[in-house]
Design an enzyme around this catalytic site. Sequence first.
Site, PDB file in Angstrom:
ATOM      1  N   CYS A   1     -11.638   2.295 -21.237  1.00 20.96           N
ATOM      2  CA  CYS A   1      -9.776   2.442 -20.774  1.00 20.96           C
ATOM      3  C   CYS A   1     -10.718   1.489 -19.333  1.00 20.96           C
ATOM      4  CB  CYS A   1      -9.075   3.027 -20.844  1.00 20.96           C
ATOM      5  SG  CYS A   1      -7.611   3.220 -20.698  1.00 20.96           S
TER       6      CYS A   1
ATOM      7  N   HIS B   1      -9.586   5.029 -26.355  1.00 22.49           N
ATOM      8  CA  HIS B   1      -9.745   6.423 -26.181  1.00 22.49           C
ATOM      9  C   HIS B   1     -10.190   7.275 -27.373  1.00 22.49           C
ATOM     10  CE1 HIS B   1      -8.080   6.382 -21.972  1.00 22.49           C
ATOM     11  NE2 HIS B   1      -7.418   6.182 -22.235  1.00 22.49           N
TER      12      HIS B   1
END
Length: 493
Positions: free
Chosen positions: A330, A436
């Site tokens: 991310c 994630h």
Amino acid sequence: MAKFIMVVGTSSNSGKTVLVAGICRILANKGYKVAPFKSQNMSLNSRVANEDGEIAVAQYTQSLASKVEPSIHFNPILLKPMGNFVSQVIVQGAPYKTINYNEYREDKEYYLTKIKESLEYLNKNYDFVVMEGAGSCCEINLLGDDIANLRIAELSNADAILVSDIDRGGVFASLYGTVELLPQKWKKLIKGFVINKFRGNAEVLIDGYKKIEELTNIPVLGTIPYSEELELPEEDSQALQNKKVFGNINSPVEVNVVRFSKISNFTDIDAFSKDALIKFIDFKEDITGDILILPGTRCSTVEMDLMKKYKMDKKIKDFAKKGGIVIGICGGYQTMGKMLIDDTHSEGDIGTIEGIGLFDMETYFGNKKAIVNSNGILSIKDDDFLVNGYELHEGITHSNEKPLIKLNKGFGNKNDGYDGSINIKDGNYLIGTYFHGIFDNYEFRNHIINMVLAEKGHKLITEDNYKDNFEKNINKFAEIIENNVNLEKIFKK
């Protein structure tokens, strides 16, 4: 109609989160449909629920313990701290506002309305709802604005359990003081005490049990023994303050994680804990591991600025040139590119800044946040893996690198069917993704670990040690609770 139970504490870190998870597993094992619930949580660790909305990772983990799919109604209000006493408010999974505490107080009635909506939904769809309070349930300076503790027990007609950590000392004073400071209407909701983390022979507590019951007319339901063997997930970045090294200290594989100043979703790293030694490194430190992870962060441009200040970007480049494995998740993935372009200053004051330059890519900020459960086919060398993850990011990434994942579902780099970047040629081993939870996919995780094991001449791993470990530990903790705490009266509808 559901039976509501609430676990509140005499302080933060008294054991509420894991006790709720354990109770949920006990009830799930009995065949009940169970929902965890926390009306308001403050955490930078979040997951994506079934409805493609955000909830705190603690409630996600509790849903695993409950053997149910996670829902936005398990955590209707999520506060994500952004610094300077400002938080982003997530309401039933969706971003609502970014405000300070005084502004938050002004919206209290709106939040209560949304909490009630979620309680009504759970009441209709579950047999039991096991609720978790926040911090101390009796911060007398905050009781008027507290929408995370016994006000919610009152709304739902819940039986409340008050838990206190004896390992901190002063457990009976904490229990007595908490109860005596509560308003009478909330005091009567406390149906029992639980003493957590006791070391030694519990018989020495019997006189204390009798005295506290005489003073409060509330029974001690039991004492949970301290166990160093239990391994259950940490909830928040506060847990990092005193944590430097964890995981398998006997493993030949060392994973370094850059300790970002605004680290988020650091639970991504937990999946390595059975098979590798994990070491957090600050910006000033050297990289000593075999694998380097740039984790999620609330503000990629801030982290990039700090990495430049402390020359961490140069250390990462040198590590990569020597064949070190670098993986960005991310915000960490965004820093691996050439430029982070924030003309609207949505990330803060820094604006546009050069990245580390490991990937030929640029990330542009200012778009709507992507919140979605994602999946697709991850291709690495000659292997293809079906992987699941979740996305929580702002930023659109234009990458000239080979994509890591062909999406079946998700936003990815720029909502074009692909996620991430990969460069494993010319001695490089660079991976970046918006997923994630990517390491929860054991085939991919094992692939990364086995590269190091093979190079060092060690036996390769093939099992999903992380998932198996969670199930083993949550079942063990549920058994410990059942053997030491009398919950039958609490369970009665």
